[in-house]
Design a protein around this motif. Structure first.
Motif, PDB file in Angstrom:
ATOM      1  N   ASN A  48      34.933  52.336   3.333  1.00 11.59           N
ATOM      2  CA  ASN A  48      33.651  52.113   2.672  1.00 11.59           C
ATOM      3  C   ASN A  48      33.943  52.176   1.177  1.00 11.59           C
ATOM      4  OD1 ASN A  48      31.147  52.259   1.446  1.00 11.59           O
ATOM      5  ND2 ASN A  48      30.245  53.507   3.054  1.00 11.59           N
ATOM      6  N   LYS A  49      34.045  51.020   0.558  1.00  9.59           N
ATOM      7  CA  LYS A  49      34.416  50.898  -0.853  1.00  9.59           C
ATOM      8  C   LYS A  49      35.777  51.559  -1.072  1.00  9.59           C
ATOM      9  CE  LYS A  49      29.639  50.516  -2.149  1.00  9.59           C
ATOM     10  NZ  LYS A  49      28.495  51.169  -2.722  1.00  9.59           N
ATOM     11  N   THR A  50      35.823  52.698  -1.789  1.00 10.20           N
ATOM     12  CA  THR A  50      37.107  53.346  -2.041  1.00 10.20           C
ATOM     13  C   THR A  50      37.340  54.557  -1.145  1.00 10.20           C
ATOM     14  OG1 THR A  50      36.193  54.701  -3.819  1.00 10.20           O
ATOM     15  CG2 THR A  50      37.182  52.582  -4.452  1.00 10.20           C
ATOM     16  N   THR A  51      36.464  54.807  -0.196  1.00  6.01           N
ATOM     17  CA  THR A  51      36.639  55.947   0.702  1.00  6.01           C
ATOM     18  C   THR A  51      37.206  55.495   2.042  1.00  6.01           C
ATOM     19  OG1 THR A  51      34.815  57.143  -0.329  1.00  6.01           O
ATOM     20  CG2 THR A  51      35.480  57.859   1.866  1.00  6.01           C
ATOM     21  N   LEU A  52      38.302  56.126   2.434  1.00  8.41           N
ATOM     22  CA  LEU A  52      38.911  55.891   3.737  1.00  8.41           C
ATOM     23  C   LEU A  52      38.570  57.081   4.629  1.00  8.41           C
ATOM     24  CD1 LEU A  52      42.473  54.782   2.610  1.00  8.41           C
ATOM     25  CD2 LEU A  52      40.580  53.295   3.311  1.00  8.41           C
ATOM     26  N   THR A  53      38.002  56.810   5.793  1.00  9.29           N
ATOM     27  CA  THR A  53      37.725  57.859   6.766  1.00  9.29           C
ATOM     28  C   THR A  53      38.709  57.698   7.910  1.00  9.29           C
ATOM     29  OG1 THR A  53      35.384  57.915   6.173  1.00  9.29           O
ATOM     30  CG2 THR A  53      35.993  58.871   8.303  1.00  9.29           C
ATOM     31  N   PRO A  89      39.220  63.790  -4.950  1.00 11.08           N
ATOM     32  CA  PRO A  89      38.690  64.087  -3.609  1.00 11.08           C
ATOM     33  C   PRO A  89      37.771  62.963  -3.131  1.00 11.08           C
ATOM     34  CG  PRO A  89      38.226  65.878  -5.164  1.00 11.08           C
ATOM     35  CD  PRO A  89      38.822  64.757  -5.944  1.00 11.08           C
ATOM     36  N   ALA A  90      37.827  62.700  -1.855  1.00  9.91           N
ATOM     37  CA  ALA A  90      36.967  61.670  -1.260  1.00  9.91           C
ATOM     38  C   ALA A  90      35.751  62.349  -0.648  1.00  9.91           C
ATOM     39  CB  ALA A  90      37.730  60.911  -0.180  1.00  9.91           C
ATOM     40  N   PRO A  91      34.611  61.696  -0.727  1.00  4.10           N
ATOM     41  CA  PRO A  91      33.431  62.280  -0.087  1.00  4.10           C
ATOM     42  C   PRO A  91      33.554  62.200   1.430  1.00  4.10           C
ATOM     43  CG  PRO A  91      32.927  60.081  -0.904  1.00  4.10           C
ATOM     44  CD  PRO A  91      34.320  60.417  -1.356  1.00  4.10           C
ATOM     45  N   GLU A  92      32.993  63.171   2.116  1.00  3.14           N
ATOM     46  CA  GLU A  92      32.933  63.114   3.577  1.00  3.14           C
ATOM     47  C   GLU A  92      31.723  62.258   3.933  1.00  3.14           C
ATOM     48  OE1 GLU A  92      35.251  64.378   5.618  1.00  3.14           O
ATOM     49  OE2 GLU A  92      36.335  65.117   3.870  1.00  3.14           O
ATOM     50  N   LEU A  93      31.956  61.177   4.653  1.00  4.39           N
ATOM     51  CA  LEU A  93      30.876  60.262   5.025  1.00  4.39           C
ATOM     52  C   LEU A  93      30.446  60.507   6.457  1.00  4.39           C
ATOM     53  CD1 LEU A  93      32.316  56.950   3.505  1.00  4.39           C
ATOM     54  CD2 LEU A  93      30.699  58.542   2.460  1.00  4.39           C
ATOM     55  N   THR A  94      29.191  60.209   6.732  1.00  2.00           N
ATOM     56  CA  THR A  94      28.706  60.291   8.106  1.00  2.00           C
ATOM     57  C   THR A  94      29.272  59.114   8.888  1.00  2.00           C
ATOM     58  OG1 THR A  94      26.750  58.931   7.699  1.00  2.00           O
ATOM     59  CG2 THR A  94      26.542  61.316   7.289  1.00  2.00           C
ATOM     60  N   ARG A  98      30.664  55.280   7.473  1.00  2.00           N
ATOM     61  CA  ARG A  98      32.130  55.244   7.356  1.00  2.00           C
ATOM     62  C   ARG A  98      32.667  53.875   6.970  1.00  2.00           C
ATOM     63  NH1 ARG A  98      33.041  56.066  13.755  1.00  2.00           N
ATOM     64  NH2 ARG A  98      32.384  53.978  14.306  1.00  2.00           N
ATOM     65  N   GLY A  99      31.918  52.818   7.179  1.00  4.47           N
ATOM     66  CA  GLY A  99      32.343  51.486   6.761  1.00  4.47           C
ATOM     67  C   GLY A  99      32.975  50.677   7.875  1.00  4.47           C
ATOM     68  N   THR A 100      33.878  49.808   7.478  1.00  9.52           N
ATOM     69  CA  THR A 100      34.508  48.844   8.370  1.00  9.52           C
ATOM     70  C   THR A 100      35.842  49.367   8.890  1.00  9.52           C
ATOM     71  OG1 THR A 100      33.514  47.082   7.051  1.00  9.52           O
ATOM     72  CG2 THR A 100      35.330  46.460   8.495  1.00  9.52           C
ATOM     73  N   LEU A 101      36.099  49.147  10.163  1.00  8.80           N
ATOM     74  CA  LEU A 101      37.391  49.506  10.739  1.00  8.80           C
ATOM     75  C   LEU A 101      38.462  48.607  10.130  1.00  8.80           C
ATOM     76  CD1 LEU A 101      39.033  51.095  12.916  1.00  8.80           C
ATOM     77  CD2 LEU A 101      38.562  49.180  14.456  1.00  8.80           C
ATOM     78  N   ILE A 102      39.477  49.238   9.523  1.00 14.17           N
ATOM     79  CA  ILE A 102      40.555  48.442   8.922  1.00 14.17           C
ATOM     80  C   ILE A 102      41.897  48.670   9.604  1.00 14.17           C
ATOM     81  CG2 ILE A 102      39.416  48.259   6.675  1.00 14.17           C
ATOM     82  CD1 ILE A 102      41.503  50.382   5.679  1.00 14.17           C
ATOM     83  N   TRP A 103      41.999  49.719  10.434  1.00 17.00           N
ATOM     84  CA  TRP A 103      43.244  49.949  11.158  1.00 17.00           C
ATOM     85  C   TRP A 103      42.987  50.812  12.382  1.00 17.00           C
ATOM     86  CZ3 TRP A 103      46.263  54.397  12.156  1.00 17.00           C
ATOM     87  CH2 TRP A 103      47.496  54.127  12.758  1.00 17.00           C
TER      88      TRP A 103
END
Length: 110
Positions: A48-53, A89-94, A98-103
């Protein structure tokens, strides 16, 4: 058999999202084998933008962490990934954010 499921977030350096996705689309087969040996069952990365979950399922998280911390293949991989990641630090997203699956760990390797 119980498993450990957990999530954590990392942050991409600004402007490197697309490059990271291209780089990480198919991990080296030796890295996949190392993750399997560490007890990784599932691993997915969402952006999600610059955050990887990272959503991970492992047989035993403590064992996985100890194994990966001491493994030279993982050490090399972390050095290759490091230029894409920010130390902020990255924010913890719900889950909804979390955004798009990239891997996905089940995807082919290179």
């Amino acid at each position: 058999m119980p498993h450990d499921s957990f999530a954590f977030s990392t942050r991409l350096r600004p402007g490197l999202g697309h490059a990271y996705e291209q780089f990480h689309r198919a991990i080296p087969s030796e890295v996949a084998e190392t993750l399997k040996a560490a007890g990784v069952i599932e691993w997915r990365i969402y952006r999600n933008k610059t955050t990887l979950t990272h959503e991970v399922v492992a047989t035993d998280r403590k064992r996985m962490d100890a194994f990966l911390d001491a493994d030279p293949v993982n050490e090399r991989w972390q050095r290759q990934v490091a230029p894409y990641l920010s130390s902020e630090p990255a924010p913890e997203l719900t889950a909804a954010d979390r955004g798009t699956l990239i891997w996905d760990f089940s995807w082919p390797t290179r």
